[in-house]
Motif scaffolding. Structure first.
Motif, mmCIF file in Angstrom:
data_model
loop_
_atom_site.group_PDB
_atom_site.id
_atom_site.type_symbol
_atom_site.label_atom_id
_atom_site.label_comp_id
_atom_site.label_asym_id
_atom_site.label_seq_id
_atom_site.Cartn_x
_atom_site.Cartn_y
_atom_site.Cartn_z
ATOM 1 N N LYS A 188 -55.870 14.903 -6.463
ATOM 2 C CA LYS A 188 -56.036 13.714 -5.783
ATOM 3 C C LYS A 188 -56.530 12.637 -6.684
ATOM 4 C CE LYS A 188 -57.138 15.706 -1.346
ATOM 5 N NZ LYS A 188 -58.096 15.961 -0.287
ATOM 6 N N LEU A 189 -57.425 13.086 -7.507
ATOM 7 C CA LEU A 189 -57.845 12.235 -8.550
ATOM 8 C C LEU A 189 -57.031 11.782 -9.723
ATOM 9 C CD1 LEU A 189 -60.552 10.768 -9.898
ATOM 10 C CD2 LEU A 189 -60.622 13.056 -11.107
ATOM 11 N N PHE A 190 -55.961 12.740 -10.161
ATOM 12 C CA PHE A 190 -55.105 12.463 -11.097
ATOM 13 C C PHE A 190 -53.912 11.874 -10.357
ATOM 14 C CE2 PHE A 190 -57.197 16.107 -13.274
ATOM 15 C CZ PHE A 190 -57.213 15.413 -14.662
ATOM 16 N N ALA A 191 -53.836 11.939 -9.502
ATOM 17 C CA ALA A 191 -52.740 11.034 -8.620
ATOM 18 C C ALA A 191 -53.011 9.331 -8.346
ATOM 19 C CB ALA A 191 -52.423 11.439 -7.244
ATOM 20 N N GLN A 192 -54.580 9.453 -8.411
ATOM 21 C CA GLN A 192 -54.869 8.146 -8.332
ATOM 22 C C GLN A 192 -55.030 7.479 -9.852
ATOM 23 O OE1 GLN A 192 -58.851 7.740 -7.018
ATOM 24 N NE2 GLN A 192 -58.394 8.194 -4.825
ATOM 25 N N PHE A 221 -73.806 27.588 -4.275
ATOM 26 C CA PHE A 221 -73.529 26.221 -4.637
ATOM 27 C C PHE A 221 -72.338 26.165 -5.710
ATOM 28 C CE2 PHE A 221 -74.091 22.828 -8.069
ATOM 29 C CZ PHE A 221 -74.128 21.794 -7.268
ATOM 30 N N PHE A 222 -72.317 27.056 -6.665
ATOM 31 C CA PHE A 222 -71.138 27.113 -7.659
ATOM 32 C C PHE A 222 -69.815 27.180 -6.884
ATOM 33 C CE2 PHE A 222 -74.305 27.572 -11.044
ATOM 34 C CZ PHE A 222 -73.952 26.335 -11.686
ATOM 35 N N HIS A 223 -69.798 28.074 -5.732
ATOM 36 C CA HIS A 223 -68.709 28.445 -4.992
ATOM 37 C C HIS A 223 -68.028 27.055 -4.384
ATOM 38 C CE1 HIS A 223 -67.957 32.854 -5.929
ATOM 39 N NE2 HIS A 223 -69.232 32.959 -5.747
ATOM 40 N N LEU A 224 -69.142 26.343 -3.759
ATOM 41 C CA LEU A 224 -68.809 25.183 -2.989
ATOM 42 C C LEU A 224 -68.322 24.019 -4.253
ATOM 43 C CD1 LEU A 224 -68.824 23.238 -0.479
ATOM 44 C CD2 LEU A 224 -71.115 22.870 -1.043
ATOM 45 N N ALA A 225 -68.775 24.073 -5.197
ATOM 46 C CA ALA A 225 -68.326 22.939 -6.544
ATOM 47 C C ALA A 225 -67.235 23.257 -6.893
ATOM 48 C CB ALA A 225 -69.532 22.965 -7.296
ATOM 49 N N HIS A 226 -66.752 24.539 -6.999
ATOM 50 C CA HIS A 226 -65.505 24.825 -7.611
ATOM 51 C C HIS A 226 -64.512 24.686 -6.596
ATOM 52 C CE1 HIS A 226 -62.322 27.188 -9.699
ATOM 53 N NE2 HIS A 226 -62.504 27.846 -8.640
ATOM 54 N N CYS A 227 -64.707 25.014 -5.187
ATOM 55 C CA CYS A 227 -63.727 24.752 -4.150
ATOM 56 C C CYS A 227 -63.405 23.117 -4.181
ATOM 57 C CB CYS A 227 -64.304 24.916 -2.988
ATOM 58 S SG CYS A 227 -63.054 24.853 -1.473
ATOM 59 N N ALA A 228 -64.630 22.386 -4.127
ATOM 60 C CA ALA A 228 -64.549 20.878 -4.025
ATOM 61 C C ALA A 228 -63.771 20.285 -5.296
ATOM 62 C CB ALA A 228 -65.819 20.394 -3.970
ATOM 63 N N THR A 229 -63.934 20.803 -6.445
ATOM 64 C CA THR A 229 -63.582 20.292 -7.703
ATOM 65 C C THR A 229 -61.959 20.613 -7.731
ATOM 66 O OG1 THR A 229 -65.511 20.603 -9.159
ATOM 67 C CG2 THR A 229 -63.237 20.617 -10.053
ATOM 68 N N CYS A 284 -64.036 16.520 -0.111
ATOM 69 C CA CYS A 284 -63.317 17.904 -0.017
ATOM 70 C C CYS A 284 -64.415 18.862 0.411
ATOM 71 C CB CYS A 284 -62.723 18.300 -1.333
ATOM 72 S SG CYS A 284 -61.077 17.242 -1.995
ATOM 73 N N ALA A 285 -65.615 18.714 -0.019
ATOM 74 C CA ALA A 285 -66.602 19.533 0.274
ATOM 75 C C ALA A 285 -67.040 19.979 1.743
ATOM 76 C CB ALA A 285 -67.891 19.185 -0.263
ATOM 77 N N GLU A 286 -66.691 18.420 2.737
ATOM 78 C CA GLU A 286 -66.619 18.436 4.089
ATOM 79 C C GLU A 286 -65.509 18.717 4.662
ATOM 80 O OE1 GLU A 286 -69.453 17.640 5.516
ATOM 81 O OE2 GLU A 286 -70.442 17.293 3.545
ATOM 82 N N PRO A 328 -67.358 2.667 -8.636
ATOM 83 C CA PRO A 328 -67.675 3.849 -8.457
ATOM 84 C C PRO A 328 -67.044 4.749 -8.705
ATOM 85 C CG PRO A 328 -67.539 3.078 -6.319
ATOM 86 C CD PRO A 328 -67.268 2.035 -7.385
ATOM 87 N N ASP A 329 -67.520 5.978 -9.293
ATOM 88 C CA ASP A 329 -66.577 7.311 -9.863
ATOM 89 C C ASP A 329 -65.955 7.866 -8.874
ATOM 90 O OD1 ASP A 329 -65.390 9.052 -11.123
ATOM 91 O OD2 ASP A 329 -67.155 10.232 -11.863
ATOM 92 N N PRO A 330 -64.397 7.677 -8.579
ATOM 93 C CA PRO A 330 -63.655 8.360 -7.606
ATOM 94 C C PRO A 330 -63.836 9.727 -7.563
ATOM 95 C CG PRO A 330 -62.315 7.806 -9.416
ATOM 96 C CD PRO A 330 -63.537 6.776 -9.685
ATOM 97 N N LYS A 331 -64.128 10.370 -8.546
ATOM 98 C CA LYS A 331 -64.275 11.903 -8.531
ATOM 99 C C LYS A 331 -65.079 12.165 -7.563
ATOM 100 C CE LYS A 331 -65.358 15.851 -11.697
ATOM 101 N NZ LYS A 331 -66.683 16.253 -11.837
ATOM 102 N N GLU A 332 -66.640 11.695 -7.724
ATOM 103 C CA GLU A 332 -67.607 12.158 -6.788
ATOM 104 C C GLU A 332 -67.467 11.838 -5.403
ATOM 105 O OE1 GLU A 332 -71.042 9.907 -8.204
ATOM 106 O OE2 GLU A 332 -70.801 10.425 -9.990
ATOM 107 N N LYS A 333 -66.761 10.752 -5.056
ATOM 108 C CA LYS A 333 -66.345 10.279 -3.586
ATOM 109 C C LYS A 333 -65.264 11.634 -3.171
ATOM 110 C CE LYS A 333 -63.818 7.155 -0.547
ATOM 111 N NZ LYS A 333 -62.985 6.025 -0.880
#
Length: 151
Positions: free
Chosen positions: A145-149, A131-139, A93-95, A83-88
């Motif tokens: 964290k993603l690039f460290a993995q 939604f875009f504000h939330l998506a931006h924050c989560a990204t 992060c959103a939570e 599974p894509d680690p980005k989605e997880k």
């Protein structure tokens, strides 16, 4: 690039026909051989086919015979995709506390829109901005964290 350069380029593009346009037509019909698409054979073809049949036509099969053994392609094993680690990471992060404010605004908006649809049958607003504000924050939260993995 100035406006005159633009018009010069356009003029050169359309004023010079391509080299293919003036090329003479090649090919055509032959009066000495049968028309293409027919089963007719010329005399030379008949003779060549008879000689081929006499040399090695015992099997009566037409076409190319492969030399050696037939090679079988190995069956591809189905690999399970990870599974894509980005989605997880983005979901976590959103939570998280870091994105609490954008998530809270999005949830409130979603509740308002749901109530409007239930009461009026239609909504007067949408939650795209929230939604875009939330998506931006989560990204933004998930990227380090993603690039460290991935390293």
């Amino acid at each position: 690039m100035g406006i005159t350069d633009f018009f010069t380029d356009v003029w050169e593009t359309f004023s010079h026909p391509s080299a293919d346009a003036d090329a003479p037509v090649q090919g055509g019909t032959s009066t000495k051989s049968p028309a293409s698409g027919t089963d007719e054979e010329s005399g030379e073809e008949k003779e060549a086919n008879k000689q081929d049949a006499a040399k090695g036509g015992e099997s009566g099969e037409q076409g190319h015979k492969p030399s050696g053994e037939a090679e079988e392609e190995p069956e591809e094993e189905e690999e399970e995709e990870e599974p894509d680690p980005k989605e997880k990471l983005e979901k976590e992060c959103a939570e998280s506390k870091e994105c609490h404010a954008p998530k809270h605004h999005y949830d409130e908006c979603a509740q308002r829109v749901t109530n409007q649809i239930e009461n009026d049958g239609k909504a007067n607003e949408d939650c795209v901005e929230e939604f875009f504000h939330l998506a931006h924050c989560a990204t933004q939260c998930a990227a380090p964290k993603l690039f460290a993995q991935l390293k």
